[in-house]
Motif scaffolding. Structure first.
Motif, PDB file in Angstrom:
ATOM      1  N   GLU A   1     -62.003  52.818 -20.106  1.00  0.00           N
ATOM      2  CA  GLU A   1     -63.180  52.197 -20.706  1.00  0.00           C
ATOM      3  C   GLU A   1     -63.771  51.128 -19.790  1.00  0.00           C
ATOM      4  OE1 GLU A   1     -60.200  52.495 -22.180  1.00  0.00           O
ATOM      5  OE2 GLU A   1     -60.492  53.608 -24.035  1.00  0.00           O
ATOM      6  N   ILE A   2     -62.895  50.368 -19.131  1.00  0.00           N
ATOM      7  CA  ILE A   2     -63.371  49.307 -18.239  1.00  0.00           C
ATOM      8  C   ILE A   2     -64.072  49.896 -17.022  1.00  0.00           C
ATOM      9  CG2 ILE A   2     -62.612  47.450 -16.689  1.00  0.00           C
ATOM     10  CD1 ILE A   2     -60.409  46.840 -18.816  1.00  0.00           C
ATOM     11  N   ILE A   3     -63.502  50.920 -16.417  1.00  0.00           N
ATOM     12  CA  ILE A   3     -64.117  51.529 -15.232  1.00  0.00           C
ATOM     13  C   ILE A   3     -65.472  52.133 -15.597  1.00  0.00           C
ATOM     14  CG2 ILE A   3     -63.924  53.395 -13.520  1.00  0.00           C
ATOM     15  CD1 ILE A   3     -60.881  52.795 -13.450  1.00  0.00           C
ATOM     16  N   ILE A   4     -65.554  52.830 -16.707  1.00  0.00           N
ATOM     17  CA  ILE A   4     -66.832  53.415 -17.141  1.00  0.00           C
ATOM     18  C   ILE A   4     -67.857  52.306 -17.394  1.00  0.00           C
ATOM     19  CG2 ILE A   4     -67.971  54.692 -19.018  1.00  0.00           C
ATOM     20  CD1 ILE A   4     -65.331  56.375 -19.172  1.00  0.00           C
ATOM     21  N   TRP A   5     -67.432  51.236 -18.042  1.00  0.00           N
ATOM     22  CA  TRP A   5     -68.308  50.094 -18.324  1.00  0.00           C
ATOM     23  C   TRP A   5     -68.794  49.451 -17.018  1.00  0.00           C
ATOM     24  CZ3 TRP A   5     -66.398  44.762 -17.987  1.00  0.00           C
ATOM     25  CH2 TRP A   5     -67.282  43.819 -18.471  1.00  0.00           C
ATOM     26  N   LEU A   6     -67.854  49.254 -16.073  1.00  0.00           N
ATOM     27  CA  LEU A   6     -68.230  48.649 -14.791  1.00  0.00           C
ATOM     28  C   LEU A   6     -69.197  49.528 -14.013  1.00  0.00           C
ATOM     29  CD1 LEU A   6     -64.846  47.142 -13.545  1.00  0.00           C
ATOM     30  CD2 LEU A   6     -66.882  45.892 -14.298  1.00  0.00           C
ATOM     31  N   LYS A   7     -69.022  50.831 -14.110  1.00  0.00           N
ATOM     32  CA  LYS A   7     -69.932  51.736 -13.406  1.00  0.00           C
ATOM     33  C   LYS A   7     -71.380  51.467 -13.817  1.00  0.00           C
ATOM     34  CE  LYS A   7     -70.952  56.509 -12.375  1.00  0.00           C
ATOM     35  NZ  LYS A   7     -70.737  57.906 -12.714  1.00  0.00           N
ATOM     36  N   GLY A   8     -71.593  51.143 -15.085  1.00  0.00           N
ATOM     37  CA  GLY A   8     -72.933  50.830 -15.559  1.00  0.00           C
ATOM     38  C   GLY A   8     -73.439  49.470 -15.122  1.00  0.00           C
ATOM     39  N   LEU A   9     -72.535  48.572 -14.737  1.00  0.00           N
ATOM     40  CA  LEU A   9     -72.911  47.218 -14.320  1.00  0.00           C
ATOM     41  C   LEU A   9     -73.052  47.073 -12.812  1.00  0.00           C
ATOM     42  CD1 LEU A   9     -70.514  45.091 -16.570  1.00  0.00           C
ATOM     43  CD2 LEU A   9     -72.942  45.552 -16.968  1.00  0.00           C
ATOM     44  N   LEU A  10     -72.314  47.873 -12.074  1.00  0.00           N
ATOM     45  CA  LEU A  10     -72.301  47.744 -10.618  1.00  0.00           C
ATOM     46  C   LEU A  10     -73.605  48.228 -10.004  1.00  0.00           C
ATOM     47  CD1 LEU A  10     -68.683  49.041  -9.945  1.00  0.00           C
ATOM     48  CD2 LEU A  10     -69.502  46.727  -9.468  1.00  0.00           C
ATOM     49  N   ASN A  11     -74.134  47.435  -9.087  1.00  0.00           N
ATOM     50  CA  ASN A  11     -75.292  47.863  -8.317  1.00  0.00           C
ATOM     51  C   ASN A  11     -74.905  49.047  -7.440  1.00  0.00           C
ATOM     52  OD1 ASN A  11     -77.245  45.917  -9.151  1.00  0.00           O
ATOM     53  ND2 ASN A  11     -76.147  44.376  -7.949  1.00  0.00           N
ATOM     54  N   GLU A  12     -75.891  49.809  -7.016  1.00  0.00           N
ATOM     55  CA  GLU A  12     -75.631  50.942  -6.142  1.00  0.00           C
ATOM     56  C   GLU A  12     -74.886  50.483  -4.895  1.00  0.00           C
ATOM     57  OE1 GLU A  12     -78.321  53.966  -3.566  1.00  0.00           O
ATOM     58  OE2 GLU A  12     -78.933  53.674  -5.645  1.00  0.00           O
ATOM     59  N   ASN A  13     -73.847  51.199  -4.526  1.00  0.00           N
ATOM     60  CA  ASN A  13     -72.991  50.906  -3.376  1.00  0.00           C
ATOM     61  C   ASN A  13     -72.183  49.622  -3.531  1.00  0.00           C
ATOM     62  OD1 ASN A  13     -73.501  53.251  -1.849  1.00  0.00           O
ATOM     63  ND2 ASN A  13     -75.478  52.389  -1.253  1.00  0.00           N
ATOM     64  N   ALA A  14     -72.077  49.107  -4.750  1.00  0.00           N
ATOM     65  CA  ALA A  14     -71.236  47.940  -5.006  1.00  0.00           C
ATOM     66  C   ALA A  14     -69.771  48.324  -4.843  1.00  0.00           C
ATOM     67  CB  ALA A  14     -71.498  47.404  -6.413  1.00  0.00           C
ATOM     68  N   THR A  15     -68.938  47.338  -4.589  1.00  0.00           N
ATOM     69  CA  THR A  15     -67.518  47.558  -4.368  1.00  0.00           C
ATOM     70  C   THR A  15     -66.718  47.260  -5.634  1.00  0.00           C
ATOM     71  OG1 THR A  15     -67.767  46.907  -2.053  1.00  0.00           O
ATOM     72  CG2 THR A  15     -65.539  46.884  -2.950  1.00  0.00           C
ATOM     73  N   LEU A  16     -65.743  48.125  -5.902  1.00  0.00           N
ATOM     74  CA  LEU A  16     -64.780  47.905  -6.972  1.00  0.00           C
ATOM     75  C   LEU A  16     -63.390  47.934  -6.352  1.00  0.00           C
ATOM     76  CD1 LEU A  16     -63.819  47.720  -9.947  1.00  0.00           C
ATOM     77  CD2 LEU A  16     -63.992  50.228 -10.037  1.00  0.00           C
ATOM     78  N   VAL A  17     -62.579  46.926  -6.685  1.00  0.00           N
ATOM     79  CA  VAL A  17     -61.195  46.868  -6.230  1.00  0.00           C
ATOM     80  C   VAL A  17     -60.301  46.795  -7.460  1.00  0.00           C
ATOM     81  CG1 VAL A  17     -59.466  45.481  -4.996  1.00  0.00           C
ATOM     82  CG2 VAL A  17     -61.726  45.821  -4.002  1.00  0.00           C
ATOM     83  N   ILE A  18     -59.249  47.604  -7.450  1.00  0.00           N
ATOM     84  CA  ILE A  18     -58.280  47.625  -8.542  1.00  0.00           C
ATOM     85  C   ILE A  18     -56.901  47.398  -7.945  1.00  0.00           C
ATOM     86  CG2 ILE A  18     -57.254  48.985 -10.409  1.00  0.00           C
ATOM     87  CD1 ILE A  18     -59.823  50.746 -10.327  1.00  0.00           C
ATOM     88  N   ASN A  19     -56.173  46.418  -8.497  1.00  0.00           N
ATOM     89  CA  ASN A  19     -54.789  46.199  -8.099  1.00  0.00           C
ATOM     90  C   ASN A  19     -53.873  46.705  -9.192  1.00  0.00           C
ATOM     91  OD1 ASN A  19     -55.695  44.905  -5.823  1.00  0.00           O
ATOM     92  ND2 ASN A  19     -54.703  42.965  -6.241  1.00  0.00           N
ATOM     93  N   CYS A  20     -52.809  47.398  -8.795  1.00  0.00           N
ATOM     94  CA  CYS A  20     -51.826  47.847  -9.785  1.00  0.00           C
ATOM     95  C   CYS A  20     -50.452  47.894  -9.137  1.00  0.00           C
ATOM     96  CB  CYS A  20     -52.210  49.186 -10.396  1.00  0.00           C
ATOM     97  SG  CYS A  20     -52.846  50.432  -9.290  1.00  0.00           S
ATOM     98  N   ILE A  21     -49.440  47.716  -9.989  1.00  0.00           N
ATOM     99  CA  ILE A  21     -48.067  47.782  -9.495  1.00  0.00           C
ATOM    100  C   ILE A  21     -47.318  48.971 -10.088  1.00  0.00           C
ATOM    101  CG2 ILE A  21     -47.890  45.316  -8.974  1.00  0.00           C
ATOM    102  CD1 ILE A  21     -46.315  44.981 -11.598  1.00  0.00           C
ATOM    103  N   ILE A  22     -47.900  49.590 -11.091  1.00  0.00           N
ATOM    104  CA  ILE A  22     -47.275  50.736 -11.748  1.00  0.00           C
ATOM    105  C   ILE A  22     -47.886  52.020 -11.200  1.00  0.00           C
ATOM    106  CG2 ILE A  22     -46.916  51.890 -13.977  1.00  0.00           C
ATOM    107  CD1 ILE A  22     -47.074  49.086 -15.260  1.00  0.00           C
ATOM    108  N   VAL A  23     -47.033  52.967 -10.792  1.00  0.00           N
ATOM    109  CA  VAL A  23     -47.494  54.224 -10.190  1.00  0.00           C
ATOM    110  C   VAL A  23     -48.415  54.986 -11.144  1.00  0.00           C
ATOM    111  CG1 VAL A  23     -46.750  56.458  -9.261  1.00  0.00           C
ATOM    112  CG2 VAL A  23     -45.468  54.394  -8.696  1.00  0.00           C
ATOM    113  N   GLU A  24     -48.102  54.985 -12.431  1.00  0.00           N
ATOM    114  CA  GLU A  24     -48.939  55.697 -13.401  1.00  0.00           C
ATOM    115  C   GLU A  24     -50.337  55.094 -13.472  1.00  0.00           C
ATOM    116  OE1 GLU A  24     -44.790  56.702 -14.159  1.00  0.00           O
ATOM    117  OE2 GLU A  24     -45.769  54.754 -13.897  1.00  0.00           O
ATOM    118  N   THR A  25     -50.431  53.763 -13.335  1.00  0.00           N
ATOM    119  CA  THR A  25     -51.745  53.116 -13.320  1.00  0.00           C
ATOM    120  C   THR A  25     -52.506  53.493 -12.060  1.00  0.00           C
ATOM    121  OG1 THR A  25     -50.837  51.267 -14.600  1.00  0.00           O
ATOM    122  CG2 THR A  25     -52.965  50.914 -13.518  1.00  0.00           C
ATOM    123  N   LEU A  26     -51.809  53.588 -10.947  1.00  0.00           N
ATOM    124  CA  LEU A  26     -52.426  54.053  -9.699  1.00  0.00           C
ATOM    125  C   LEU A  26     -53.013  55.442  -9.897  1.00  0.00           C
ATOM    126  CD1 LEU A  26     -52.951  54.113  -6.601  1.00  0.00           C
ATOM    127  CD2 LEU A  26     -50.611  55.008  -6.390  1.00  0.00           C
TER     128      LEU A  26
END
Length: 186
Positions: free
Chosen positions: A112-137
């Motif tokens: 839900e967050i990624i889909i929501w951010l896609k609507g907020l991010l300007n074209e060619n904007a950068t998204l960074v995600i940090n995770c420590i759990i392989v399933e989240t990766l």
């Protein structure tokens, strides 16, 4: 910035080596707006703010203790360009266009967050995600591909710090962290 510079409490914090790489991947140099989802202690937002003086920073955090720590750290570093939003992401009332975003915690709402951010991010904007759990990766990579994000890169960072052990020293490992960076497609 050193981890020791931040007021910590019991709230998780992105460690300085991981924070440095993550902020570098955010590509904030020519950005005017930045959104930090899962602000924790505020370390990502604060370092990004201090390194990019003209940046408008928004931090979303749901945990009351974490929100208080963010405000304490904002006061400690005398920062005036961070707006803290105490809420669960995605935040429907937040509708500003942003140039770069960071997800440090999703509270189980990653898709839900990624889909929501896609609507907020300007074209060619950068998204960074940090995770420590392989399933989240794996889930992150799947969602980013399904949502049409491009230039997807991922690094695994393993950091160990020298610490005393008896009469000697050893390298105490921190959690390996996966840092995903990508661009919002057209």
């Amino acid at each position: 910035m050193k981890d020791s510079e931040f007021i910590r409490g019991k709230v998780p914090m992105t460690k300085e080596e991981i924070r440095t790489i993550s902020i570098s991947k955010l590509n904030l140099k020519n950005c005017s707006t930045f959104l930090d989802v899962g602000g924790g202690t505020g370390s990502i937002s604060i370092q990004a703010s201090l390194e990019n003086k003209g940046l408008n920073v928004f931090t979303i955090e749901r945990n009351e203790e974490a929100v208080e720590l963010i405000y304490e750290n904002i006061d400690k570093f005398n920062i005036n360009n961070i707006k803290v939003i105490k809420d669960y992401a995605p935040v429907d009332s937040f509708d500003k266009k942003i140039d770069s975003a960071f997800i440090g915690g999703s509270g189980g709402n990653l898709e839900e967050i990624i889909i929501w951010l896609k609507g907020l991010l300007n074209e060619n904007a950068t998204l960074v995600i940090n995770c420590i759990i392989v399933e989240t990766l794996n889930e992150s990579l799947r969602i980013l591909k399904e949502q049409g994000f491009g230039d997807i890169e991922c690094v695994q960072v393993c950091v160990s710090r020298l610490e005393k052990l008896g009469k000697g020293n050893y390298f105490k490992p921190l959690n390996p962290t996966y840092i995903i960076s990508c661009k919002r497609g057209r």
